[in-house]
Design a protein around this motif. Structure first.
Motif, short mmCIF file in Angstrom:
data_model
loop_
_atom_site.label_atom_id
_atom_site.label_comp_id
_atom_site.label_asym_id
_atom_site.label_seq_id
_atom_site.Cartn_x
_atom_site.Cartn_y
_atom_site.Cartn_z
N MET A 131 -3.54 10.91 16.06
CA MET A 131 -2.05 10.54 15.73
C MET A 131 -1.38 11.30 14.76
N ALA A 132 -0.32 11.74 14.87
CA ALA A 132 0.48 12.85 14.03
C ALA A 132 1.26 11.76 12.91
N TYR A 133 1.30 12.48 11.63
CA TYR A 133 1.84 11.77 10.60
C TYR A 133 3.18 11.87 10.74
N GLU A 134 4.07 11.00 10.73
CA GLU A 134 5.45 11.26 10.78
C GLU A 134 5.99 10.71 9.39
N PRO A 135 6.68 11.59 8.66
CA PRO A 135 7.14 11.33 7.30
C PRO A 135 8.49 10.46 7.26
N LYS A 136 8.57 9.59 6.69
CA LYS A 136 9.67 8.63 6.54
C LYS A 136 10.29 8.60 4.99
N THR A 137 11.41 8.06 4.89
CA THR A 137 12.21 8.01 3.67
C THR A 137 11.78 6.65 3.36
N ALA A 138 11.56 6.45 2.04
CA ALA A 138 11.27 5.07 1.46
C ALA A 138 12.61 4.23 1.54
N PRO A 139 12.23 2.88 2.05
CA PRO A 139 13.38 1.93 2.19
C PRO A 139 14.08 1.62 0.99
N PHE A 140 15.51 1.12 1.00
CA PHE A 140 16.18 0.51 -0.23
C PHE A 140 15.46 -0.44 -0.90
N ASP A 141 15.17 -0.50 -2.06
CA ASP A 141 14.73 -1.76 -2.68
C ASP A 141 15.76 -2.15 -3.91
N PRO A 142 16.25 -3.31 -3.76
CA PRO A 142 17.21 -3.95 -4.61
C PRO A 142 16.93 -3.98 -6.19
N ARG A 143 15.63 -3.98 -6.46
CA ARG A 143 15.06 -3.89 -7.89
C ARG A 143 15.40 -2.53 -8.23
N PHE A 144 15.84 -1.44 -7.61
CA PHE A 144 15.97 -0.11 -8.27
C PHE A 144 17.35 0.34 -7.51
N PRO A 145 18.44 0.00 -8.09
CA PRO A 145 19.71 0.14 -7.24
C PRO A 145 20.40 1.62 -7.44
N ASN A 146 19.97 2.16 -8.78
CA ASN A 146 20.28 3.42 -9.23
C ASN A 146 20.07 4.65 -8.42
N GLN A 147 20.42 5.87 -8.81
CA GLN A 147 20.21 7.21 -8.13
C GLN A 147 18.90 7.51 -8.65
N ASN A 148 18.47 7.32 -9.97
CA ASN A 148 17.17 7.82 -10.51
C ASN A 148 16.31 6.85 -9.81
N GLN A 149 15.48 7.27 -9.15
CA GLN A 149 14.32 6.68 -8.56
C GLN A 149 13.15 6.71 -9.10
N THR A 150 12.97 7.07 -10.35
CA THR A 150 11.67 7.43 -10.94
C THR A 150 10.73 6.03 -11.18
N LYS A 151 11.52 4.73 -11.42
CA LYS A 151 10.89 3.52 -11.69
C LYS A 151 10.34 3.18 -10.44
N TYR A 152 11.10 3.36 -9.40
CA TYR A 152 10.57 2.86 -7.94
C TYR A 152 9.52 3.72 -7.42
N CYS A 153 9.20 5.05 -7.84
CA CYS A 153 8.14 5.71 -7.64
C CYS A 153 7.01 5.22 -8.38
N TYR A 154 6.98 5.12 -9.65
CA TYR A 154 5.83 4.55 -10.29
C TYR A 154 5.64 3.10 -10.14
N GLN A 155 6.50 2.10 -9.66
CA GLN A 155 6.00 0.78 -9.50
C GLN A 155 5.55 0.80 -8.06
N SER A 156 5.95 1.74 -7.10
CA SER A 156 5.12 1.86 -5.92
C SER A 156 3.83 2.34 -6.04
N TYR A 157 3.56 3.34 -6.84
CA TYR A 157 2.18 3.69 -7.27
C TYR A 157 1.28 2.68 -7.71
N LEU A 158 1.86 2.01 -8.77
CA LEU A 158 1.02 0.90 -9.37
C LEU A 158 0.56 -0.09 -8.23
N ASP A 159 1.78 -0.40 -7.34
CA ASP A 159 1.79 -1.61 -6.37
C ASP A 159 0.64 -1.16 -5.28
N PHE A 160 0.38 0.27 -5.17
CA PHE A 160 -0.61 0.63 -3.98
C PHE A 160 -1.83 0.68 -4.46
#
Length: 76
Positions: free
Chosen positions: A1-30
């Motif tokens: 099965m080939a990997y299909e890259p996808k863009t992360a979906p919108f998360d209303p907790r992080f509505p701004n253009q700067n997505q640094t917190k979304y990145c970090y929080q997703s790393y922690l959540d994982f």
């Protein structure tokens, strides 16, 4: 099965253009998810896809190294 890259979906907790917190929080959540559900759980793969898409590889490598050394600042 080939990997299909996808863009992360919108998360209303992080509505701004700067997505640094979304990145970090997703790393922690994982890693929190894997701690609770075990490695390879389907639910946790969602968070891995998000942080893989949002975070620069150098950040992930740095955080992984810090986790291995026990110096990671996040609460997992």
């Amino acid at each position: 099965m080939a990997y299909e890259p996808k863009t992360a979906p919108f998360d209303p907790r992080f509505p701004n253009q700067n997505q640094t917190k979304y990145c970090y929080q997703s790393y922690l959540d994982f890693h929190r998810c894997e701690k609770v559900k075990g490695q390879g759980d389907q639910v946790c793969k969602y968070f891995k896809g998000v942080f893989s898409s949002m975070c620069p590889n150098s950040w992930v490598e740095k955080w992984d190294t810090q986790r291995e050394e026990g110096t990671f600042a996040g609460r997992i």
